[in-house]
Design a protein around this motif. Structure first.
Motif, PDB file in Angstrom:
ATOM      1  N   GLN A 198      11.498   2.923 104.936  1.00  0.00           N
ATOM      2  CA  GLN A 198      11.938   4.303 105.169  1.00  0.00           C
ATOM      3  C   GLN A 198      12.862   4.809 104.064  1.00  0.00           C
ATOM      4  N   GLY A 199      13.236   3.913 103.159  1.00  0.00           N
ATOM      5  CA  GLY A 199      14.114   4.308 102.079  1.00  0.00           C
ATOM      6  C   GLY A 199      15.578   4.307 102.503  1.00  0.00           C
ATOM      7  N   ALA A 200      16.448   4.429 101.526  1.00  0.00           N
ATOM      8  CA  ALA A 200      17.886   4.471 101.785  1.00  0.00           C
ATOM      9  C   ALA A 200      18.523   5.423 100.779  1.00  0.00           C
ATOM     10  N   LEU A 225      12.315   1.681  94.524  1.00  0.00           N
ATOM     11  CA  LEU A 225      11.344   1.903  95.587  1.00  0.00           C
ATOM     12  C   LEU A 225      12.064   2.724  96.647  1.00  0.00           C
ATOM     13  N   THR A 226      11.811   4.006  96.622  1.00  0.00           N
ATOM     14  CA  THR A 226      12.647   4.954  97.351  1.00  0.00           C
ATOM     15  C   THR A 226      12.305   5.078  98.833  1.00  0.00           C
ATOM     16  N   GLY A 227      11.112   4.682  99.219  1.00  0.00           N
ATOM     17  CA  GLY A 227      10.616   5.040 100.540  1.00  0.00           C
ATOM     18  C   GLY A 227       9.914   6.383 100.428  1.00  0.00           C
ATOM     19  N   THR A 228       8.825   6.553 101.163  1.00  0.00           N
ATOM     20  CA  THR A 228       7.996   7.750 101.034  1.00  0.00           C
ATOM     21  C   THR A 228       8.783   9.032 101.289  1.00  0.00           C
ATOM     22  N   ASN A 229       9.639   9.001 102.293  1.00  0.00           N
ATOM     23  CA  ASN A 229      10.358  10.219 102.690  1.00  0.00           C
ATOM     24  C   ASN A 229      11.358  10.692 101.641  1.00  0.00           C
ATOM     25  N   LEU A 230      11.848   9.775 100.818  1.00  0.00           N
ATOM     26  CA  LEU A 230      12.891  10.129  99.856  1.00  0.00           C
ATOM     27  C   LEU A 230      12.393  10.173  98.420  1.00  0.00           C
ATOM     28  N   TYR A 231      11.091  10.023  98.241  1.00  0.00           N
ATOM     29  CA  TYR A 231      10.554   9.948  96.876  1.00  0.00           C
ATOM     30  C   TYR A 231      10.811  11.236  96.085  1.00  0.00           C
ATOM     31  N   ALA A 248       5.381   0.303  97.675  1.00  0.00           N
ATOM     32  CA  ALA A 248       4.493  -0.673  97.050  1.00  0.00           C
ATOM     33  C   ALA A 248       3.933  -1.598  98.122  1.00  0.00           C
ATOM     34  N   ASN A 249       2.624  -1.567  98.282  1.00  0.00           N
ATOM     35  CA  ASN A 249       1.994  -2.448  99.271  1.00  0.00           C
ATOM     36  C   ASN A 249       2.020  -3.896  98.807  1.00  0.00           C
TER      37      ASN A 249
END
Length: 361
Positions: A198-200, A225-231, A248-249
């Motif tokens: 979820q990112g931070a 790696l930001t998390g999708t919501n914070l990209y 990143a999967n």
């Protein structure tokens, strides 16, 4: 033992990933451990979890509601129907053993084992055991721990390590990416920043502010790696020198690239960093249940594989201090990497299954 075994792995990725690692072992060696079939029991909302998109065995989905909030008083009624469905399904599949990975989503499988006198085993990922482990430990035949428990907890079990998924395990167990730092053959130190799926925002902002220091910018290369919501938010604020990735999967290439990791202190991330021999700067999520991330970080710091920053702000001052200290003393990172690798257990999944179910000869 005949019948099947269920791995109750729902909730967050910290419960799911080690559960999948155990499922990988049991799926390959089910008969050797005395089972006909292996299943994962997980929440419907986890259907898009990367570890469950191509699972090693069949996943049994359920929709047990989360405990808490205004639903607390009516929770037993909301719980009853999904639980009855679980009972019917488990009876049909001849479930004779349950492995609980923690979290409220493991509750129906654990209650099934207790009510129908099936074998119950528990896995605890954190230094501060979760409520599920604390409440149901007396019903479990065996309990496996990832790390040493905080001193105030006295639950019988065995410290084995956090099970690691096969696709994350490195090809070679060494710290090759840090050996050349000490020898002066590498001018740039690669820093991998992990905020979780979820990112931070705190970590992202702290790194971006630290990069404003010219000495740090010249010595360190950052991959966030930001998390999708914070990209988008992070990408717009970042300089051209930062490598920004939403998710990143496949984490293996990122761990192999890194010389240092800045991350939250969830048990899964820590375990993966350990098997790659990576030194860490851990910034615990301050609102984690029972403050378990703080305990995890303190344990790894005490062992010498990490330093910790206990903060709720994005003030980069403590981070900058560490990075400037190591800029000309990368041998410190090398030694921390040695400790990190020594703390790892790449075979934790197999050893946990073997501990629970002695392999037949």
């Amino acid at each position: 033992m005949n019948g099947s075994v269920v791995i109750a792995a729902g909730g967050t990725g910290g419960h799911i990933s080690p559960g999948v690692a155990l499922a990988e072992v049991l799926s390959e060696k089910a008969n050797a451990f005395g089972f006909e079939s292996v299943y994962i029991h997980s929440l419907v909302r986890n259907q898009n979890n990367p570890d469950l998109l191509q699972p090693p065995c069949e996943v049994l989905w359920h929709n047990i509601p989360q405990l808490g909030g205004i639903k607390t008083l009516i929770y037993p009624f909301l719980f009853l129907i999904p639980f009855l469905k679980t009972i019917i399904r488990f009876r049909k599949l001849k479930v004779n053993a349950v492995i609980g990975m923690g979290g409220y989503s493991s509750l129906p499988a654990i209650l099934y084992a207790i009510l129908f006198r099936k074998s119950l085993y528990l896995c605890e990922q954190n230094c501060v055991p979760g409520k599920i482990t604390r409440v149901f430990s007396r019903f479990a035949k065996k309990i496996a721990f990832s790390f040493e428990l905080a001193e105030e907890f006295h639950i019988p079990g065995k410290i084995i390590g956090n099970p690691i998924r096969k696709r994350v395990i490195p090809e070679h167990l060494n710290i090759r990416q840090n050996e050349n730092l000490h020898e002066g053959k590498k001018n740039t130190i690669n820093v991998l920043v992990l905020g979780g799926s979820q990112g931070a925002r705190q970590l992202n902002q702290m790194i971006l502010k630290a990069m404003e220091n010219s000495e740090i910018a010249s010595k360190y290369k950052f991959r966030l790696l930001t998390g999708t919501n914070l990209y988008d938010e992070t990408k717009n604020k970042a300089s051209n020198d930062a490598e920004i990735i939403s998710y990143a999967n496949d984490m293996k290439p990122n761990y192999e690239w890194a010389n240092l990791v800045v991350a939250r202190s969830g048990a899964g991330v820590i375990a993966e960093c350990l098997v790659f021999g990576l030194p860490m700067i851990l910034i615990p999520y301050p609102y984690a249940a029972d403050n378990h991330q703080k305990a995890n970080a303190n344990f790894i710091e005490k062992e010498g594989a990490a330093v910790t920053i206990h903060s709720t702000s994005d003030d980069p001052t403590p981070l900058v201090k560490f990075l400037l200290t190591w800029k000309d003393h990368s041998e410190v990172l090398r030694e921390m990497g040695h400790v990190s690798l020594a703390l790892s257990n790449v075979n934790a999944a197999y050893q946990t299954v073997s501990y629970f179910f002695s392999e037949s000869k």
